[in-house]
Design an enzyme around this catalytic site. Structure first.
Site, PDB file in Angstrom:
ATOM      1  N   LYS A 114     -61.936 -40.754  13.533  1.00 48.48           N
ATOM      2  CA  LYS A 114     -60.630 -41.149  12.984  1.00 48.48           C
ATOM      3  C   LYS A 114     -59.767 -39.944  12.661  1.00 48.48           C
ATOM      4  CE  LYS A 114     -61.450 -45.818  11.409  1.00 48.48           C
ATOM      5  NZ  LYS A 114     -61.291 -46.783  10.312  1.00 48.48           N
ATOM      6  N   LYS A 199     -64.355 -51.611  24.495  1.00 47.17           N
ATOM      7  CA  LYS A 199     -64.573 -52.701  23.553  1.00 47.17           C
ATOM      8  C   LYS A 199     -63.247 -53.392  23.238  1.00 47.17           C
ATOM      9  CE  LYS A 199     -66.393 -53.394  18.903  1.00 47.17           C
ATOM     10  NZ  LYS A 199     -66.985 -52.776  17.726  1.00 47.17           N
ATOM     11  N   LYS A 202     -57.752 -54.569  19.001  1.00 52.20           N
ATOM     12  CA  LYS A 202     -56.331 -54.816  18.898  1.00 52.20           C
ATOM     13  C   LYS A 202     -55.517 -53.581  19.273  1.00 52.20           C
ATOM     14  CE  LYS A 202     -52.703 -56.416  15.998  1.00 52.20           C
ATOM     15  NZ  LYS A 202     -52.099 -56.338  14.672  1.00 52.20           N
TER      16      LYS A 202
END
Ligand code: TRP
Length: 338
Positions: A114, A199, A202
């Site tokens: 991240k 995967k 969104k």
């Protein structure tokens, strides 16, 4: 060793739930509420660890809470929470911060991924909250002394840290916390429709996902345009990723025999992709139509949602207050009237 057999899992408020979230996590929650004492809910505080917009955070948190119920969580069978409404999560997080070496946090792969993402997106800073994310997660679990945590493989490292924090607390201040373990189920990993090597997520974009509550026509259109054939397959791979994903979705919808027979057609070279896609679309529509109806009902009744939130918060705080009061005693903080 202390065991409680209490189940807890929380989910990020990412906006509308998609079938990847459902098959990967929520379907399992729905089963667990029948057999275990369970706490489920939405982590709005964790959502603040990446750049966020207040209006979006507010809307997504409520939507995810509603979607959990629409997808089958029953507020009479489990406790449903919104993380930030229970202040003991953050209070326990502080105490855990003081028991956690920063070296352990620097090794977390989710933190590394991240922070790379934040940097890649252009110069925004990496927050202390992002670094501390797994400690808040440990507090989420241990504030309820839960020891069964249904999560995906990507969360195993965070749970190891939770166990280490529990052990360090117990060693330093007295046996109090159970050691939470991941409850890994053979949850299906649903891939993107448009790029079946990734995967379903969104963040990839709308054409990659099927919303759990999408209209029938829209589900059919999305499945129809899904990528199935991706050209030559690498050595040893017999089914293209797109076809494999279609079969995964079918099996997740409990259509094992349909999946089996389509796979045989595929191997025999007689499969027509339109038939495969039609079977997938039918299965998804069949599974989701009652959820879509339930969600529409819930959305019409905000007072009922507020009541479920109040009820969940009260049930959760009964446990969290007890834990924090014991922890304060064990760690030398003054007693507090709740
Ligand atoms: N980190 C989890 C995820 O990204 C979400 C989460 C936050 C969680 N707190 C939790 C999961 C506690 C299980 C238990 O999926």
């Amino acid at each position: 060793m202390i065991t409680t057999n209490r189940v807890l899992s929380l989910i990020q408020p990412t906006g509308d739930m998609h079938v990847g979230n459902y098959f990967g996590a929520v379907a399992n929650y729905v089963r667990l509420q029948e057999t275990h004492e369970c706490i489920f809910g939405v982590v709005d505080l964790h959502a603040m660890t990446m750049p966020f917009d207040p209006a979006v955070l507010r809307a997504n948190t409520r939507q995810m809470f509603i979607d959990l119920i629409a997808a089958g969580l029953n507020p009479d069978k489990c406790t449903l929470i919104i993380q930030s409404l229970i202040p003991e999560h953050t209070e326990l997080c502080w105490i855990f911060n003081c028991l956690t070496p920063i070296g352990d946090l620097g090794r977390m792969t989710q933190f590394k991924d991240k922070s790379d993402q934040v940097e890649g997106e252009g110069g925004a800073f990496i927050s202390a909250g992002l670094f501390d994310y797994p400690v808040l997660q440990a507090a989420d679990i241990l504030i309820y002394r839960a020891d069964q945590v249904p999560v995906g493989k990507d969360q195993v490292q965070h749970l190891e840290l939770s166990r280490e924090i529990a052990r360090r607390f117990n060693y330093s201040f007295g046996e109090y916390f159970p050691e939470p373990a991941p409850l890994l189920t053979e949850a299906a990993k649903v891939m993107s429709l448009a790029d079946p090597e990734k995967k379903m997520s969104k963040s990839l974009g709308d054409k990659h996902t099927v919303g759990l509550f999408e209209e029938e026509s829209s589900i059919r259109k999305k499945v129809k345009t899904a990528v199935t054939d991706s050209g030559a397959l690498p050595e040893g791979v017999t089914v293209s990723p797109g076809v494999a994903n279609m079969l995964t979705i079918l099996k997740s919808c409990n259509k094992n025999d349909v999946a089996e027979s389509l796979l045989n057609d595929y191997k025999a070279g007689t499969l027509r992709y339109v038939n495969l896609k039609e079977a997938v679309a039918d299965a998804l529509v069949e599974l989701t139509s009652s959820m879509r109806a339930r969600r529409a009902e819930l959305m019409k009744d905000p007072a009922r949602i507020d009541k479920i939130i109040t009820q969940g918060t009260a049930a959760a705080r009964q446990i969290s207050r007890e834990t924090i009061s014991e922890v304060r005693k064990l760690t030398g903080l003054p007693e507090r009237a709740n």
